[in-house]
Design a protein around this motif. Structure first.
Motif, short mmCIF file in Angstrom:
data_model
loop_
_atom_site.label_atom_id
_atom_site.label_comp_id
_atom_site.label_asym_id
_atom_site.label_seq_id
_atom_site.Cartn_x
_atom_site.Cartn_y
_atom_site.Cartn_z
N THR A 122 0.85 -1.18 0.00
CA THR A 122 0.00 0.00 0.00
C THR A 122 0.89 1.23 0.00
OG1 THR A 122 -1.74 -1.13 1.23
CG2 THR A 122 -1.81 1.28 1.22
N THR A 123 0.67 2.09 -1.00
CA THR A 123 1.41 3.35 -1.04
C THR A 123 0.49 4.50 -0.66
OG1 THR A 123 0.91 3.56 -3.40
CG2 THR A 123 3.05 2.65 -2.83
N ARG A 124 1.08 5.50 -0.02
CA ARG A 124 0.36 6.74 0.28
C ARG A 124 1.13 7.87 -0.41
NH1 ARG A 124 1.65 9.93 4.38
NH2 ARG A 124 2.62 8.15 5.41
N THR A 125 0.45 8.54 -1.33
CA THR A 125 1.09 9.62 -2.08
C THR A 125 0.46 10.93 -1.67
OG1 THR A 125 1.45 8.09 -3.92
CG2 THR A 125 1.69 10.44 -4.39
N GLU A 126 1.27 11.82 -1.12
CA GLU A 126 0.77 13.13 -0.69
C GLU A 126 1.07 14.13 -1.80
OE1 GLU A 126 -0.98 13.59 1.92
OE2 GLU A 126 -0.47 11.96 3.33
N LEU A 127 0.02 14.78 -2.31
CA LEU A 127 0.17 15.80 -3.34
C LEU A 127 0.12 17.17 -2.68
CD1 LEU A 127 -2.15 14.45 -6.21
CD2 LEU A 127 0.18 13.77 -5.60
N ALA A 128 1.07 18.02 -3.03
CA ALA A 128 1.13 19.37 -2.46
C ALA A 128 1.36 20.38 -3.58
CB ALA A 128 2.25 19.47 -1.43
N ASP A 129 0.86 21.60 -3.37
CA ASP A 129 1.03 22.63 -4.41
C ASP A 129 2.37 23.36 -4.25
OD1 ASP A 129 0.66 24.48 -2.35
OD2 ASP A 129 -1.44 24.87 -2.88
N ALA A 130 2.57 24.36 -5.09
CA ALA A 130 3.86 25.05 -5.11
C ALA A 130 4.15 25.74 -3.79
CB ALA A 130 3.89 26.06 -6.27
N ALA A 131 3.10 26.07 -3.04
CA ALA A 131 3.29 26.72 -1.74
C ALA A 131 3.49 25.68 -0.63
CB ALA A 131 2.07 27.60 -1.43
N GLY A 132 3.46 24.40 -1.01
CA GLY A 132 3.63 23.34 -0.02
C GLY A 132 2.34 22.97 0.69
N GLU A 133 1.22 23.57 0.26
CA GLU A 133 -0.06 23.27 0.90
C GLU A 133 -0.62 21.95 0.37
OE1 GLU A 133 -1.57 25.04 3.33
OE2 GLU A 133 0.25 26.28 3.33
N PRO A 134 -1.26 21.14 1.24
CA PRO A 134 -1.79 19.84 0.81
C PRO A 134 -2.92 19.97 -0.21
CG PRO A 134 -2.42 20.30 3.08
CD PRO A 134 -1.47 21.38 2.67
N VAL A 135 -2.88 19.13 -1.22
CA VAL A 135 -3.90 19.13 -2.29
C VAL A 135 -4.74 17.85 -2.22
CG1 VAL A 135 -4.25 19.10 -4.79
CG2 VAL A 135 -2.52 20.62 -3.78
N ALA A 136 -4.07 16.71 -2.14
CA ALA A 136 -4.80 15.44 -2.10
C ALA A 136 -3.90 14.36 -1.50
CB ALA A 136 -5.25 15.02 -3.50
N THR A 137 -4.54 13.35 -0.93
CA THR A 137 -3.84 12.15 -0.46
C THR A 137 -4.39 10.97 -1.26
OG1 THR A 137 -3.66 13.09 1.76
CG2 THR A 137 -3.33 10.71 1.55
N VAL A 138 -3.48 10.19 -1.85
CA VAL A 138 -3.88 9.06 -2.69
C VAL A 138 -3.34 7.77 -2.06
CG1 VAL A 138 -3.83 8.06 -5.00
CG2 VAL A 138 -3.76 10.55 -4.72
N LEU A 139 -4.25 6.86 -1.73
CA LEU A 139 -3.85 5.55 -1.20
C LEU A 139 -4.10 4.51 -2.28
CD1 LEU A 139 -5.47 5.63 2.36
CD2 LEU A 139 -3.03 5.70 1.84
N SER A 140 -3.12 3.65 -2.50
CA SER A 140 -3.25 2.65 -3.55
C SER A 140 -2.69 1.32 -3.04
CB SER A 140 -2.48 3.12 -4.78
OG SER A 140 -2.64 2.20 -5.83
N THR A 141 -3.46 0.27 -3.20
CA THR A 141 -2.99 -1.05 -2.79
C THR A 141 -2.86 -1.94 -4.01
OG1 THR A 141 -4.02 -0.85 -0.63
CG2 THR A 141 -3.46 -3.07 -1.36
N LEU A 142 -1.70 -2.56 -4.12
CA LEU A 142 -1.42 -3.47 -5.23
C LEU A 142 -1.17 -4.87 -4.67
CD1 LEU A 142 1.17 -1.33 -7.27
CD2 LEU A 142 -1.32 -1.43 -7.59
N LEU A 143 -1.75 -5.84 -5.34
CA LEU A 143 -1.50 -7.23 -5.02
C LEU A 143 -0.49 -7.74 -6.04
CD1 LEU A 143 -2.61 -9.70 -3.35
CD2 LEU A 143 -4.19 -10.05 -5.25
N VAL A 144 0.60 -8.33 -5.55
CA VAL A 144 1.59 -8.89 -6.47
C VAL A 144 1.39 -10.40 -6.45
CG1 VAL A 144 4.02 -8.99 -7.08
CG2 VAL A 144 3.15 -7.01 -5.80
N ARG A 145 0.92 -10.94 -7.57
CA ARG A 145 0.66 -12.38 -7.64
C ARG A 145 1.95 -13.17 -7.55
NH1 ARG A 145 -1.73 -13.79 -12.93
NH2 ARG A 145 -0.64 -11.96 -13.69
N GLY A 146 1.94 -14.21 -6.74
CA GLY A 146 3.11 -15.07 -6.64
C GLY A 146 3.28 -15.89 -7.91
#
Lengths: 148, 150
Positions: A122-146
């Motif tokens: 699971t990754t958490r990607t924090e998006l921020a604007d040029a002023a460093g202010e928060p824009v969005a948080t994106v959570l993504s989970t990937l399953l890696v098949r064995g």
């Protein structure tokens, strides 16, 4: 190869800034069949109180997936991308993304678990604007098949 | 224009629609999103990695389904949080003799209902049911919509 659990908790350096363009917003809106005028018509967006065209609700994935590549393609991650299945996705919007934004994405590995020769991350990607202010948080989970 | 939370009840159906995805839609989304994984446009490759054929991007299904919430709310920026799990693949047919840019493609049924009301936060959670031939392709598809200030 299996997922490297030791990277859990690791944060990658911020991505180069992503410049959000009007035509990219229009192109993405068309692709997801989003027809609201604030995505397409600058006058309509401004009349609704926005600085410029507004990105559709899932547009942040374009920026987040570019940044997630720092982790997914990191040889140390142990992720075989050809065996990846998208398990879940979540967007939390702190403000609307509009054309003209310069957005920096910072990827953290919230969870990395090895299961056999695959695993789940699971990754958490924090998006921020040029002023460093928060824009969005994106959570993504990937399953890696064995491997079979 | 903002949604009036006070008039809603949990379980109430808000709207429904049908979303059709054909092969041209997949190519368009691949280009717009930057996700050029060939499982979304090449049958041979999809079959070689064990898929029934070309499948839609999960993010395309997620992105197209939420349009119903945007239309209901009247404002895409009222959607402050949106999540889903990808439960099943969406194979996109390519019938012989058809123009892939005009084919009906896969037909997704999308229904929006009130999942939860939070009067203190002034939000409504809209739950989306997205099915292909009766099977859920998204689960826990939830969009939190900010309503009119009380």
């Amino acid at each position: 190869m299996s997922v490297n659990a030791e990277l859990q908790g690791h944060t990658y350096p911020p991505s180069p800034a992503y410049a959000v363009g009007r035509e990219k917003i229009r192109e993405f809106a068309l692709a997801v069949k989003a027809t609201h005028p604030v995505h397409l018509d600058v006058d309509a967006a401004r009349a609704a109180g926005h600085a410029d065209l507004v990105a559709p609700p899932t547009f942040a994935v374009v920026i987040a997936q570019r940044a997630e590549a720092a982790y997914i393609q990191d040889p140390a991650s142990g992720i075989d991308f050809s065996r990846v299945v998208h398990a879940d996705e979540r967007f939390t919007h702190h403000r609307a993304i509009v054309a003209g934004d310069e957005i920096v994405a910072t990827v953290s590995v919230d969870r990395a678990r090895a299961v056999g020769t695959g695993g789940m991350v699971t990754t958490r990607t924090e998006l921020a604007d040029a002023a460093g202010e928060p824009v969005a948080t994106v959570l993504s989970t990937l399953l890696v098949r064995g491997e079979d | 224009m903002a949604v009036d939370i006070a008039g809603l009840e949990v379980g109430q159906e808000l709207a429904s629609t049908t979303v059709r995805l054909n092969r041209a839609d997949l190519v368009r989304y691949a280009g717009a999103s930057g996700d050029t994984n060939p499982i979304h446009w090449n049958d041979r490759f999809a079959a070689e990695v064990g898929l029934p054929g070309v499948i839609a991007h999960g993010m395309l299904t997620m992105g197209a389904a939420v349009q119903l919430v945007t239309e209901w709310a009247g404002d895409p920026t009222a959607i402050v949080d949106y999540q889903t799990r990808f439960a099943a693949m969406v194979p996109v047919p390519d019938p012989a003799g058809s123009n892939p840019a005009e084919a009906d493609g896969a037909e997704l049924a999308v229904v929006a209902t009130v999942g939860k009301l939070d009067a203190a936060a002034g939000t409504v959670r809209v739950d989306l049911t997205v099915t292909l031939d009766g099977e859920k392709v998204l689960t826990k598809a939830q969009a939190v919509v900010r309503g009119a200030a009380a």
